[in-house]
Structure formats: C-alpha cells, structure tokens
Write a protein that holds these residues in place. Sequence first.
Motif, PDB file in Angstrom:
ATOM      1  N   GLN A  90      68.390  72.771  -5.965  1.00 45.50           N
ATOM      2  CA  GLN A  90      68.646  72.278  -7.154  1.00 45.50           C
ATOM      3  C   GLN A  90      69.961  72.840  -7.840  1.00 45.50           C
ATOM      4  N   SER A  91      70.207  74.006  -7.270  1.00 49.56           N
ATOM      5  CA  SER A  91      71.440  74.977  -7.869  1.00 49.56           C
ATOM      6  C   SER A  91      72.666  74.445  -7.201  1.00 49.56           C
ATOM      7  N   LYS A  92      72.550  73.384  -6.184  1.00 46.65           N
ATOM      8  CA  LYS A  92      73.824  73.330  -5.353  1.00 46.65           C
ATOM      9  C   LYS A  92      74.450  71.976  -5.783  1.00 46.65           C
ATOM     10  N   ARG A  93      75.671  71.963  -5.749  1.00 45.13           N
ATOM     11  CA  ARG A  93      76.683  70.363  -6.121  1.00 45.13           C
ATOM     12  C   ARG A  93      76.826  69.608  -4.727  1.00 45.13           C
ATOM     13  N   PRO A  94      77.028  68.396  -4.931  1.00 42.35           N
ATOM     14  CA  PRO A  94      77.286  67.719  -3.631  1.00 42.35           C
ATOM     15  C   PRO A  94      78.453  68.292  -2.866  1.00 42.35           C
ATOM     16  N   SER A  95      79.348  68.570  -3.337  1.00 42.79           N
ATOM     17  CA  SER A  95      80.649  69.346  -2.946  1.00 42.79           C
ATOM     18  C   SER A  95      80.369  70.469  -2.070  1.00 42.79           C
ATOM     19  N   ASP A  96      79.280  71.163  -2.620  1.00 43.37           N
ATOM     20  CA  ASP A  96      78.899  72.651  -1.799  1.00 43.37           C
ATOM     21  C   ASP A  96      78.334  72.255  -0.360  1.00 43.37           C
ATOM     22  N   LEU A  97      77.918  70.970  -0.339  1.00 44.24           N
ATOM     23  CA  LEU A  97      77.160  70.750   0.946  1.00 44.24           C
ATOM     24  C   LEU A  97      77.887  69.834   1.758  1.00 44.24           C
ATOM     25  N   ALA A  98      79.020  69.379   1.491  1.00 50.75           N
ATOM     26  CA  ALA A  98      79.778  68.348   1.849  1.00 50.75           C
ATOM     27  C   ALA A  98      80.226  68.743   3.501  1.00 50.75           C
ATOM     28  N   SER A  99      80.448  69.962   3.570  1.00 50.35           N
ATOM     29  CA  SER A  99      81.344  70.465   4.729  1.00 50.35           C
ATOM     30  C   SER A  99      80.208  71.074   5.649  1.00 50.35           C
ATOM     31  N   ILE A 100      80.454  71.342   6.969  1.00 47.59           N
ATOM     32  CA  ILE A 100      79.624  72.190   7.941  1.00 47.59           C
ATOM     33  C   ILE A 100      79.394  73.526   7.663  1.00 47.59           C
ATOM     34  N   GLU A 101      80.478  74.157   6.985  1.00 52.08           N
ATOM     35  CA  GLU A 101      80.250  75.387   6.654  1.00 52.08           C
ATOM     36  C   GLU A 101      79.508  75.648   5.251  1.00 52.08           C
ATOM     37  N   GLY A 102      79.547  74.531   4.281  1.00 47.62           N
ATOM     38  CA  GLY A 102      78.516  74.645   3.383  1.00 47.62           C
ATOM     39  C   GLY A 102      77.012  74.328   3.716  1.00 47.62           C
ATOM     40  N   LYS A 103      76.707  73.680   4.836  1.00 45.09           N
ATOM     41  CA  LYS A 103      75.368  73.425   5.007  1.00 45.09           C
ATOM     42  C   LYS A 103      74.951  74.876   6.083  1.00 45.09           C
ATOM     43  N   GLU A 104      75.806  75.264   6.620  1.00 46.38           N
ATOM     44  CA  GLU A 104      75.602  76.750   7.338  1.00 46.38           C
ATOM     45  C   GLU A 104      75.235  77.876   6.490  1.00 46.38           C
ATOM     46  N   LYS A 105      75.994  77.963   5.230  1.00 45.13           N
ATOM     47  CA  LYS A 105      75.727  78.959   4.002  1.00 45.13           C
ATOM     48  C   LYS A 105      74.408  78.485   3.440  1.00 45.13           C
ATOM     49  N   LEU A 106      74.069  77.115   3.170  1.00 47.60           N
ATOM     50  CA  LEU A 106      72.845  77.028   2.442  1.00 47.60           C
ATOM     51  C   LEU A 106      71.683  77.367   3.798  1.00 47.60           C
ATOM     52  N   ALA A 107      71.847  77.231   4.966  1.00 50.71           N
ATOM     53  CA  ALA A 107      70.613  77.562   5.891  1.00 50.71           C
ATOM     54  C   ALA A 107      70.493  79.416   5.835  1.00 50.71           C
ATOM     55  N   GLN A 108      71.632  80.166   5.659  1.00 53.07           N
ATOM     56  CA  GLN A 108      71.662  81.397   5.504  1.00 53.07           C
ATOM     57  C   GLN A 108      70.949  81.897   4.344  1.00 53.07           C
ATOM     58  N   GLN A 109      71.309  81.150   3.195  1.00 55.12           N
ATOM     59  CA  GLN A 109      70.799  81.379   1.953  1.00 55.12           C
ATOM     60  C   GLN A 109      69.103  81.226   2.021  1.00 55.12           C
ATOM     61  N   ILE A 110      68.846  80.114   2.623  1.00 53.07           N
ATOM     62  CA  ILE A 110      67.218  79.913   2.544  1.00 53.07           C
ATOM     63  C   ILE A 110      66.520  80.972   3.617  1.00 53.07           C
ATOM     64  N   LYS A 111      67.337  81.398   4.718  1.00 51.71           N
ATOM     65  CA  LYS A 111      66.645  82.565   5.471  1.00 51.71           C
ATOM     66  C   LYS A 111      66.505  83.732   4.673  1.00 51.71           C
ATOM     67  N   GLY A 112      67.395  83.927   3.957  1.00 52.14           N
ATOM     68  CA  GLY A 112      67.318  85.377   3.113  1.00 52.14           C
ATOM     69  C   GLY A 112      66.207  85.369   2.191  1.00 52.14           C
ATOM     70  N   LYS A 113      66.102  83.955   1.512  1.00 51.56           N
ATOM     71  CA  LYS A 113      64.862  83.676   0.683  1.00 51.56           C
ATOM     72  C   LYS A 113      63.683  83.996   1.458  1.00 51.56           C
ATOM     73  N   VAL A 114      63.495  83.455   2.481  1.00 55.05           N
ATOM     74  CA  VAL A 114      62.209  83.328   3.251  1.00 55.05           C
ATOM     75  C   VAL A 114      62.191  85.058   3.848  1.00 55.05           C
ATOM     76  N   GLU A 115      62.910  85.567   4.004  1.00 54.09           N
ATOM     77  CA  GLU A 115      62.721  86.905   4.367  1.00 54.09           C
ATOM     78  C   GLU A 115      62.409  87.867   3.281  1.00 54.09           C
ATOM     79  N   HIS A 116      63.001  87.543   2.239  1.00 54.19           N
ATOM     80  CA  HIS A 116      62.633  88.173   1.069  1.00 54.19           C
ATOM     81  C   HIS A 116      61.266  88.170   0.514  1.00 54.19           C
ATOM     82  N   VAL A 117      60.801  86.749   0.636  1.00 54.70           N
ATOM     83  CA  VAL A 117      59.259  86.548   0.345  1.00 54.70           C
ATOM     84  C   VAL A 117      58.259  87.040   1.381  1.00 54.70           C
ATOM     85  N   LEU A 118      58.824  87.426   2.517  1.00 50.55           N
ATOM     86  CA  LEU A 118      57.772  87.758   3.621  1.00 50.55           C
ATOM     87  C   LEU A 118      57.922  89.437   3.440  1.00 50.55           C
ATOM     88  N   GLY A 119      58.885  89.891   2.751  1.00 46.74           N
ATOM     89  CA  GLY A 119      58.850  91.266   2.698  1.00 46.74           C
ATOM     90  C   GLY A 119      59.874  92.095   3.895  1.00 46.74           C
TER      91      GLY A 119
END
Length: 208
Positions: A135-164
């Motif tokens: 919900q913190s993203k704009r449509p333009s943030d996710l329009a490119s492949i690079e933007g989607k890859e960045k989102l995947a890395q951010q989700i990965k970081g969130k999951v790793e943080h929750v898991l300690g």
Amino acid sequence: MPKPAPAKPDTASETEALPPKKNKKKLIIIIATVLLLAGSGAVAFLLMKPAVPAKQGEEAVAKQDEEAAAQTEDETPVIPPKFIALGTFTANLIREEGDRYLQVAISLKVTQPELEEKIKAANPEILHHVNMLLQSKRPSDLASIEGKEKLAQQIKGKVEHVLGLRDAAPATTEIKSPDAEVAPAAPAETPVSQSGVSDVLFTSFIIQ
C-alpha cells in the motif's frame, strides 16, 4: 688234494645295496647353489629398484584425500528447495492519475526446510508487513521489471526481519515519478546461503 679257493664276494651286489651317498651329497650342493642364486637375485632386484620420491608419495596421499573428500560430498544428500505460498494480496496503490490497485500472488522459495514451520507460525505478522509495503507503492513504482524486482527484495527483507534472520527491517525507498531512476535495493545483512529465504516469487501480478 688242493683246497678249493674261497668264493669272492659279489662286488656288484654290494655296490647296489649301499646308499648312493655321493649322489645325495651332489644333489644337496645343487639345491643350496640354486637357493643362494635366487636369494642373491632378489636382493639385487630390491637394491636396483628405484625408491619412490617423498614428494611423489605426498602427492599420492593428497590425491587420495581429495578423492575421499569428493566422494563424501557426492554422498551428501541434496535437499531441494521448498515453495511456501503466502497467498494473494489486494492493495490500494497511492493515487497518481486515478485510483489503482494491485493484486499479486506471492510465494517464498526457502532452502532450509525448518523455516516452513517458522513462516507458518509468524504468518499473520508477515502478511501485515507485506500488506503495508504494497500500500506504500505507486503504480509507477511497479511499472518496470526493476521496480518489481525491488519490491521482491523488500518483501524478502521484511520476511527475514520477522523471522529474526536480520537485525533491522530494510528501508523502503519510494520512486516519486515514472522518469526517476529506480534506486538499487539495499544489500541484505545476511547472505542468502545463510538466510534460508532464497527468493520471493510473484506467481500473479495485476495492476488495475
């Protein structure tokens, strides 16, 4: 009347009756000579045989150790990765030219099977952080492949943080306009091989 001459012993018979001492002695001498020659030849062969250099011996031992290590590695079972579905998310994106929303199905690729139970146990917290990130993203943030890859890395970081698996949650850098360059994702604090969370996969990604 002359006395008859005494009969002479049969020399031939006595000779045949006597054991052939000379023949036995000769045979023993021949056998001893053969054994002596054989022993001398074996000693000469051992003395003439070139010794194995010490370096060559060390290389042979090292090669055997390498082969043993390689065999041990081959016998180590290879654990295939597991894919854990987080579910399908629907999030309203930040308004740019109109109301847009994102619908995305997310799965995690993990290389450590024991993480599956941890992810299930922390599932509500993981879903919360992923929803807030989307919900913190704009449509333009996710329009490119690079933007989607960045989102995947951010989700990965969130999951790793929750898991300690990492000390701090990754920073979320927003893209202000479609013309702005995509900022590179911050490197993870924990290497992938140690983290166990190998990748974040989008099995469906729709912006409407």
